[in-house]
Design a protein around this motif. Structure first.
Motif, PDB file in Angstrom:
ATOM      1  N   UNK A 127       0.860  -1.180   0.000  1.00  0.00           N
ATOM      2  CA  UNK A 127       0.000   0.000   0.000  1.00  0.00           C
ATOM      3  C   UNK A 127       0.900   1.235   0.000  1.00  0.00           C
ATOM      4  N   UNK A 128       0.770   2.062  -1.038  1.00  0.00           N
ATOM      5  CA  UNK A 128       1.613   3.257  -1.148  1.00  0.00           C
ATOM      6  C   UNK A 128       0.886   4.510  -0.681  1.00  0.00           C
ATOM      7  N   UNK A 129      -0.451   4.500  -0.720  1.00  0.00           N
ATOM      8  CA  UNK A 129      -1.232   5.665  -0.312  1.00  0.00           C
ATOM      9  C   UNK A 129      -2.175   5.260   0.802  1.00  0.00           C
ATOM     10  N   UNK A 130      -2.118   5.996   1.912  1.00  0.00           N
ATOM     11  CA  UNK A 130      -2.974   5.716   3.064  1.00  0.00           C
ATOM     12  C   UNK A 130      -3.614   7.017   3.499  1.00  0.00           C
ATOM     13  N   UNK A 131      -4.905   6.958   3.767  1.00  0.00           N
ATOM     14  CA  UNK A 131      -5.605   8.132   4.280  1.00  0.00           C
ATOM     15  C   UNK A 131      -5.807   8.003   5.781  1.00  0.00           C
ATOM     16  N   UNK A 132      -5.757   9.131   6.478  1.00  0.00           N
ATOM     17  CA  UNK A 132      -6.009   9.152   7.914  1.00  0.00           C
ATOM     18  C   UNK A 132      -7.379   9.775   8.151  1.00  0.00           C
ATOM     19  N   UNK A 133      -8.236   9.064   8.875  1.00  0.00           N
ATOM     20  CA  UNK A 133      -9.604   9.511   9.110  1.00  0.00           C
ATOM     21  C   UNK A 133      -9.646  10.320  10.400  1.00  0.00           C
ATOM     22  N   UNK A 134     -10.319  11.480  10.335  1.00  0.00           N
ATOM     23  CA  UNK A 134     -10.489  12.335  11.513  1.00  0.00           C
ATOM     24  C   UNK A 134     -11.961  12.649  11.690  1.00  0.00           C
ATOM     25  N   UNK A 135     -12.296  13.156  12.838  1.00  0.00           N
ATOM     26  CA  UNK A 135     -13.656  13.570  13.143  1.00  0.00           C
ATOM     27  C   UNK A 135     -13.741  15.090  13.061  1.00  0.00           C
ATOM     28  N   UNK A 136     -14.841  15.619  12.535  1.00  0.00           N
ATOM     29  CA  UNK A 136     -14.989  17.076  12.533  1.00  0.00           C
ATOM     30  C   UNK A 136     -15.277  17.580  13.941  1.00  0.00           C
ATOM     31  N   UNK A 137     -14.993  18.868  14.178  1.00  0.00           N
ATOM     32  CA  UNK A 137     -15.271  19.456  15.487  1.00  0.00           C
ATOM     33  C   UNK A 137     -16.761  19.541  15.708  1.00  0.00           C
ATOM     34  N   UNK A 138     -17.132  19.349  16.952  1.00  0.00           N
ATOM     35  CA  UNK A 138     -18.563  19.419  17.281  1.00  0.00           C
ATOM     36  C   UNK A 138     -18.865  20.719  17.964  1.00  0.00           C
TER      37      UNK A 138
END
Length: 138
Positions: A127-138
């Protein structure tokens, strides 16, 4: 229309060479600038990044999500997996679906070393490309 002889004599012929001295001067100045600025680019700078909400990504494929809990437990989608099984499972899944995007969902309290280890294992799995998942501010 002029059809006379040239006024140039052997002593006053134009020089047929290019003067490279200004070119060398400019190149030396650029070399010095790059030598001075290169060490500054390799050092890290401590910054407090601002909080921002990013728009949701639109995708046609459901991505492969690797989740990491704060205690270090790993999950592919919603299935618990050991760290040793991660690379072989990812390779097998990517053989079936080669263009499948891979995202990492890390708990906010997950140690950075654990996320780096998972990213390293994903790289060994091809895997050469990885995305990091975040949460939006509440």
């Amino acid at each position: 229309m002029w059809a006379g002889q040239s006024k140039w004599t052997k002593d006053t012929e134009p020089m047929g060479e290019i003067n490279v001295t200004p070119l060398v001067d400019v190149m030396l100045v650029l070399l010095i600038i790059f030598m001075v600025t290169a060490p500054l680019l390799t050092q890290g700078v401590n910054v407090d990044l601002p909080d921002a909400d990013a728009p949701a990504m639109q995708q046609n494929l459901e991505p492969l999500v690797v989740s990491i809990k704060a205690n270090g437990q790993l999950y592919i989608q919603k299935k618990n997996i050991s760290i040793k099984q991660l690379a072989p499972r990812i390779e097998a899944i990517r053989k079936e679906k080669p263009g499948l995007p891979v995202f990492i969902r890390g708990d906010a309290k997950t140690p950075y070393g654990k996320v780096a280890e998972v990213m390293s294992l994903l790289e060994t799995a091809g895997i050469k490309k990885v995305g990091l998942v975040t949460e939006p501010h509440r």
